[in-house]
Design a protein around this motif. Structure first.
Motif, PDB file in Angstrom:
ATOM      1  N   GLU A 238       0.822  -1.213   0.000  1.00  0.00           N
ATOM      2  CA  GLU A 238       0.000   0.000   0.000  1.00  0.00           C
ATOM      3  C   GLU A 238       0.857   1.265   0.000  1.00  0.00           C
ATOM      4  OE1 GLU A 238      -3.788   1.825   2.562  1.00  0.00           O
ATOM      5  OE2 GLU A 238      -2.630   0.110   3.294  1.00  0.00           O
ATOM      6  N   ALA A 239       2.047   1.179   0.600  1.00  0.00           N
ATOM      7  CA  ALA A 239       2.955   2.329   0.647  1.00  0.00           C
ATOM      8  C   ALA A 239       3.797   2.453  -0.619  1.00  0.00           C
ATOM      9  CB  ALA A 239       3.866   2.215   1.870  1.00  0.00           C
ATOM     10  N   ARG A 240       3.509   1.632  -1.640  1.00  0.00           N
ATOM     11  CA  ARG A 240       4.188   1.628  -2.931  1.00  0.00           C
ATOM     12  C   ARG A 240       5.623   1.085  -2.848  1.00  0.00           C
ATOM     13  NH1 ARG A 240       1.867   5.090  -7.032  1.00  0.00           N
ATOM     14  NH2 ARG A 240      -0.197   5.717  -6.365  1.00  0.00           N
ATOM     15  N   GLU A 241       5.931   0.432  -1.752  1.00  0.00           N
ATOM     16  CA  GLU A 241       7.242  -0.181  -1.604  1.00  0.00           C
ATOM     17  C   GLU A 241       7.258  -1.544  -2.289  1.00  0.00           C
ATOM     18  OE1 GLU A 241       8.158   1.484   2.907  1.00  0.00           O
ATOM     19  OE2 GLU A 241       6.941  -0.318   2.594  1.00  0.00           O
ATOM     20  N   VAL A 242       8.386  -1.892  -2.913  1.00  0.00           N
ATOM     21  CA  VAL A 242       8.537  -3.222  -3.501  1.00  0.00           C
ATOM     22  C   VAL A 242       8.869  -4.190  -2.369  1.00  0.00           C
ATOM     23  CG1 VAL A 242       9.876  -4.667  -5.071  1.00  0.00           C
ATOM     24  CG2 VAL A 242       9.246  -2.345  -5.740  1.00  0.00           C
ATOM     25  N   VAL A 243       7.965  -5.102  -2.082  1.00  0.00           N
ATOM     26  CA  VAL A 243       8.123  -6.009  -0.942  1.00  0.00           C
ATOM     27  C   VAL A 243       8.403  -7.442  -1.362  1.00  0.00           C
ATOM     28  CG1 VAL A 243       6.720  -4.606   0.610  1.00  0.00           C
ATOM     29  CG2 VAL A 243       5.608  -6.338  -0.825  1.00  0.00           C
ATOM     30  N   ALA A 244       8.207  -7.757  -2.640  1.00  0.00           N
ATOM     31  CA  ALA A 244       8.423  -9.119  -3.122  1.00  0.00           C
ATOM     32  C   ALA A 244       8.603  -9.073  -4.631  1.00  0.00           C
ATOM     33  CB  ALA A 244       7.240 -10.019  -2.755  1.00  0.00           C
ATOM     34  N   ALA A 245       8.945 -10.207  -5.183  1.00  0.00           N
ATOM     35  CA  ALA A 245       9.088 -10.329  -6.634  1.00  0.00           C
ATOM     36  C   ALA A 245       8.450 -11.633  -7.079  1.00  0.00           C
ATOM     37  CB  ALA A 245      10.559 -10.297  -7.039  1.00  0.00           C
ATOM     38  N   VAL A 246       7.865 -11.612  -8.251  1.00  0.00           N
ATOM     39  CA  VAL A 246       7.292 -12.815  -8.847  1.00  0.00           C
ATOM     40  C   VAL A 246       8.030 -13.067 -10.161  1.00  0.00           C
ATOM     41  CG1 VAL A 246       5.462 -11.494  -9.992  1.00  0.00           C
ATOM     42  CG2 VAL A 246       5.142 -13.938  -9.581  1.00  0.00           C
ATOM     43  N   ASN A 247       8.257 -14.349 -10.479  1.00  0.00           N
ATOM     44  CA  ASN A 247       8.964 -14.627 -11.724  1.00  0.00           C
ATOM     45  C   ASN A 247       8.389 -15.833 -12.434  1.00  0.00           C
ATOM     46  OD1 ASN A 247      10.048 -17.022 -10.637  1.00  0.00           O
ATOM     47  ND2 ASN A 247      12.099 -16.594 -11.350  1.00  0.00           N
ATOM     48  N   MET A 248       8.770 -15.962 -13.701  1.00  0.00           N
ATOM     49  CA  MET A 248       8.523 -17.169 -14.490  1.00  0.00           C
ATOM     50  C   MET A 248       9.861 -17.701 -14.942  1.00  0.00           C
ATOM     51  SD  MET A 248       5.155 -16.800 -16.876  1.00  0.00           S
ATOM     52  CE  MET A 248       5.726 -15.335 -17.698  1.00  0.00           C
ATOM     53  N   ALA A 249      10.051 -19.013 -14.825  1.00  0.00           N
ATOM     54  CA  ALA A 249      11.315 -19.639 -15.185  1.00  0.00           C
ATOM     55  C   ALA A 249      11.071 -20.745 -16.194  1.00  0.00           C
ATOM     56  CB  ALA A 249      11.998 -20.204 -13.942  1.00  0.00           C
ATOM     57  N   ALA A 250      12.006 -20.893 -17.145  1.00  0.00           N
ATOM     58  CA  ALA A 250      11.844 -21.905 -18.188  1.00  0.00           C
ATOM     59  C   ALA A 250      13.204 -22.411 -18.631  1.00  0.00           C
ATOM     60  CB  ALA A 250      11.088 -21.331 -19.384  1.00  0.00           C
ATOM     61  N   HIS A 251      13.235 -23.641 -19.094  1.00  0.00           N
ATOM     62  CA  HIS A 251      14.438 -24.201 -19.693  1.00  0.00           C
ATOM     63  C   HIS A 251      14.610 -23.598 -21.085  1.00  0.00           C
ATOM     64  CE1 HIS A 251      17.144 -27.258 -21.452  1.00  0.00           C
ATOM     65  NE2 HIS A 251      17.554 -27.433 -20.208  1.00  0.00           N
ATOM     66  N   SER A 252      15.846 -23.353 -21.480  1.00  0.00           N
ATOM     67  CA  SER A 252      16.103 -22.693 -22.765  1.00  0.00           C
ATOM     68  C   SER A 252      15.604 -23.504 -23.952  1.00  0.00           C
ATOM     69  CB  SER A 252      17.603 -22.424 -22.920  1.00  0.00           C
ATOM     70  OG  SER A 252      18.342 -23.636 -22.841  1.00  0.00           O
ATOM     71  N   SER A 253      15.406 -24.815 -23.775  1.00  0.00           N
ATOM     72  CA  SER A 253      14.874 -25.627 -24.871  1.00  0.00           C
ATOM     73  C   SER A 253      13.388 -25.362 -25.098  1.00  0.00           C
ATOM     74  CB  SER A 253      15.096 -27.115 -24.577  1.00  0.00           C
ATOM     75  OG  SER A 253      14.362 -27.514 -23.436  1.00  0.00           O
ATOM     76  N   MET A 254      12.710 -24.773 -24.107  1.00  0.00           N
ATOM     77  CA  MET A 254      11.276 -24.506 -24.212  1.00  0.00           C
ATOM     78  C   MET A 254      10.986 -23.199 -24.941  1.00  0.00           C
ATOM     79  SD  MET A 254      10.050 -25.290 -20.317  1.00  0.00           S
ATOM     80  CE  MET A 254      10.497 -26.764 -19.418  1.00  0.00           C
ATOM     81  N   ILE A 255      11.792 -22.183 -24.608  1.00  0.00           N
ATOM     82  CA  ILE A 255      11.518 -20.849 -25.122  1.00  0.00           C
ATOM     83  C   ILE A 255      12.792 -20.016 -24.981  1.00  0.00           C
ATOM     84  CG2 ILE A 255      10.682 -20.017 -22.878  1.00  0.00           C
ATOM     85  CD1 ILE A 255       8.636 -18.300 -24.388  1.00  0.00           C
ATOM     86  N   SER A 256      13.030 -19.120 -25.931  1.00  0.00           N
ATOM     87  CA  SER A 256      14.193 -18.244 -25.819  1.00  0.00           C
ATOM     88  C   SER A 256      13.903 -17.137 -24.810  1.00  0.00           C
ATOM     89  CB  SER A 256      14.529 -17.625 -27.174  1.00  0.00           C
ATOM     90  OG  SER A 256      13.538 -16.682 -27.543  1.00  0.00           O
ATOM     91  N   LEU A 257      14.951 -16.506 -24.318  1.00  0.00           N
ATOM     92  CA  LEU A 257      14.750 -15.415 -23.373  1.00  0.00           C
ATOM     93  C   LEU A 257      13.980 -14.268 -24.023  1.00  0.00           C
ATOM     94  CD1 LEU A 257      15.300 -14.199 -20.599  1.00  0.00           C
ATOM     95  CD2 LEU A 257      17.471 -13.306 -21.492  1.00  0.00           C
ATOM     96  N   GLU A 258      14.279 -13.991 -25.285  1.00  0.00           N
ATOM     97  CA  GLU A 258      13.579 -12.913 -25.990  1.00  0.00           C
ATOM     98  C   GLU A 258      12.085 -13.204 -26.095  1.00  0.00           C
ATOM     99  OE1 GLU A 258      16.316 -14.419 -27.011  1.00  0.00           O
ATOM    100  OE2 GLU A 258      17.779 -12.806 -26.695  1.00  0.00           O
ATOM    101  N   GLU A 259      11.754 -14.441 -26.423  1.00  0.00           N
ATOM    102  CA  GLU A 259      10.338 -14.813 -26.513  1.00  0.00           C
ATOM    103  C   GLU A 259       9.674 -14.770 -25.138  1.00  0.00           C
ATOM    104  OE1 GLU A 259      10.191 -17.961 -30.220  1.00  0.00           O
ATOM    105  OE2 GLU A 259      11.087 -18.624 -28.320  1.00  0.00           O
ATOM    106  N   LEU A 260      10.407 -15.165 -24.130  1.00  0.00           N
ATOM    107  CA  LEU A 260       9.871 -15.136 -22.769  1.00  0.00           C
ATOM    108  C   LEU A 260       9.498 -13.715 -22.372  1.00  0.00           C
ATOM    109  CD1 LEU A 260       9.395 -17.100 -20.333  1.00  0.00           C
ATOM    110  CD2 LEU A 260      11.660 -16.426 -19.515  1.00  0.00           C
TER     111      LEU A 260
END
Length: 287
Positions: A238-260
């Motif tokens: 609520e105070a606009r502070e960054v309190v956590a991070a969310v991510n998606m992770a993949a093996h490079s054989s599934m998708i390139s970083l650019e496509e991700l």
């Protein structure tokens, strides 16, 4: 961080209180026994996960007989476990306490449905983490069941820790720290190579964090481990502070970083915004 043997000895010789003591907290009902037990648990760190009686006694400036008595009690209660080497490591009861603390913040409860929804929509692994010193602490994880995912799982689960500097979530959280806190943390970090593209220069890491702050998201291009790509977005309160991070992770054989980044970053940012909204955050166009 536990004191080294030499520092612990010097502390004990030069002060009236032993190394584990916190005099400012003393009052008539203060429990020195509880303080000693908690100090023993505090000796175990990711860098030193297995310790012997002598290690603990030297760190805390306690006698070995006293240390052994407390350690045996902690083993009986499930807070420590003894291995084949007759040394000790943290037990599962400590993990239970940590997860209870995480759950009590409400962060995991608020975020979990959105993580699951994102995993189902994209079929990639989704994680939530907070910054704890120089490390990220995994709060929740929705694992992909796609073929190839097991190659980059790294045995991670809620409660796991990783160095912040070589992860997308860690870099994002470091980037949003106040300047003085970021400077102090980076100054104490040791940047060791973990993957093919790990950043091992502190100047390069600072430059990367500036880019992350400008972009609003972070990427991990095989910095933690070979063939692992991930992107991360911030969760705010609520105070606009960054309190956590969310991510998606993949093996490079599934998708390139650019496509991700191009195809899935909007979905990730939307999920992070929805979790933030549950924590009371409102964008400028909503206020």
């Amino acid at each position: 961080m536990p004191r080294s043997k030499s520092n612990a000895s010097k502390y004990s010789q030069d002060a009236t209180e032993p190394a584990w003591s916190v005099p400012s907290l003393r009052e008539p009902r203060y429990s020195q026994s509880l303080e000693r037990g908690l100090a023993i648990l505090g000796c175990f760190t990711p860098e030193r996960p297995v310790l012997g009686i002598a290690d603990i006694a030297d760190d805390l400036g306690m006698s070995r007989s006293t240390t052994h008595r407390y350690v045996i009690t902690l083993v009986a209660l499930g807070y420590l476990e003894q291995g084949a080497s007759r040394k000790y490591r943290l037990g599962l009861r400590v993990t239970d306490l940590g997860m209870s603390a995480l759950n009590s913040t409400g962060l995991r409860e608020h975020a979990h449905p959105y993580l699951e929804e994102l995993r189902q929509r994209t079929s990639y692994t989704v994680n939530l983490a907070v910054l704890d010193g120089e490390e990220i602490l995994y709060v929740d994880r929705a694992r992909s069941f796609r073929r190839g995912q097991s190659k980059i799982d790294l045995n991670l689960h809620p409660g796991s820790r990783l160095p912040a500097y070589c992860t997308a979530m860690g870099k994002l959280l470091l980037a949003h720290l106040p300047d003085d806190q970021q400077r102090d943390l980076l100054g104490s970090m040791k940047l060791t190579k973990r993957g093919p593209n790990t950043i091992t220069s502190k100047k390069a890491l600072r430059d990367e964090l500036d880019e992350v702050l400008d972009a609003g998201f972070a990427v991990n291009d095989q910095e933690l481990a070979p063939e692992l790509h991930s992107i991360s977005a911030p969760v705010r309160n609520e105070a606009r502070e960054v309190v956590a991070a969310v991510n998606m992770a993949a093996h490079s054989s599934m998708i390139s970083l650019e496509e991700l980044v191009d195809a899935l970053d909007p979905h990730l940012i939307s999920t992070a915004d929805r979790i933030s909204a549950r924590l009371g955050y409102r964008r400028d166009d909503e206020t």
